[in-house]
Enzyme design. Structure first.
Site, PDB file in Angstrom:
ATOM      1  N   SER A   1     -10.675  24.387  14.059  1.00  0.00           N
ATOM      2  CA  SER A   1     -10.019  22.964  14.121  1.00  0.00           C
ATOM      3  C   SER A   1      -8.814  22.970  13.215  1.00  0.00           C
ATOM      4  CB  SER A   1     -11.016  22.550  12.826  1.00  0.00           C
ATOM      5  OG  SER A   1     -11.266  23.050  12.074  1.00  0.00           O
TER       6      SER A   1
ATOM      7  N   LYS B   1      -9.699  20.801   6.170  1.00  0.00           N
ATOM      8  CA  LYS B   1      -8.379  19.844   6.642  1.00  0.00           C
ATOM      9  C   LYS B   1      -7.732  19.416   6.151  1.00  0.00           C
ATOM     10  CE  LYS B   1     -12.395  19.844   9.704  1.00  0.00           C
ATOM     11  NZ  LYS B   1     -12.622  20.600  10.393  1.00  0.00           N
TER      12      LYS B   1
END
Length: 182
Positions: free
Chosen positions: A49, A90
């Site tokens: 990701s 993230k």
């Protein structure tokens, strides 16, 4: 001529030296535990990701104390508790009270497109939003936009600030990827 040292004196000196070593090792272990628990800790990146900033298996150092002094800032890479048993890594995109959206591959915060030099050419961002970030939350996204479970997903949503573990500061493994993340 050698000096005679009574056996009991020699034994006491050896015992004192051994005790000093035990104390030094105990202090080192305690310091390591305190540093790892409260200040810095390693985090292993799992999944694609955050490509191409971070790769599966990269190890990063997470600064756990920085957000006791200020909130995360847009652009910072953070680690947070996504669930009771899972932490995610993230990038912060928007702060409390801001509105975030994407159209035609451009992410906008409060209507203004944001500069994203960490996104590779050809890495697409699907249209979404607008989403207003609630008070006490942040909006996060992975750098690999087409393969990231992040704030765009209703199952995760915006991240409460009290779930942020810290800022990822350094990639330290593998050594050839050693670099700062800020």
């Amino acid at each position: 001529m050698s000096e005679f040292i009574p056996r009991s004196t020699r034994h006491n000196r050896e015992s004192n030296e051994a005790w000093e070593w035990v104390q030094a090792l105990a202090i080192a272990v305690i310091l390591a535990l305190v540093i790892r628990t409260f200040i810095f800790s390693p985090f292993s990146v799992s999944g694609p990701s955050m490509l191409s900033t971070l790769h599966n298996g990269d190890l990063v150092i997470v600064n756990k104390v920085i957000y006791h002094f200020h909130d995360p800032k847009p652009g910072e890479v953070i680690v947070f508790h996504a669930s009771e048993n899972k932490d995610y890594i993230k990038r912060v995109i928007a702060m409390p009270g801001q509105t975030v959206s994407a159209q035609n591959n451009v992410v906008r915060v409060d209507g203004e497109s944001i500069d994203e030099p960490y996104i590779d050419n050809g890495n697409r961002t699907a249209d979404f939003g607008p989403v207003e970030v609630p008070p006490g939350h942040i909006f996060v996204m992975g750098d690999n936009r087409m393969n990231s479970s992040d704030s765009r997903d209703s199952s995760l949503g915006t991240v409460p600030l009290d779930q942020v573990v810290g800022r990822a500061d350094v990639i330290f493994w593998p050594l050839e990827d050693f670099s700062l993340l800020w």
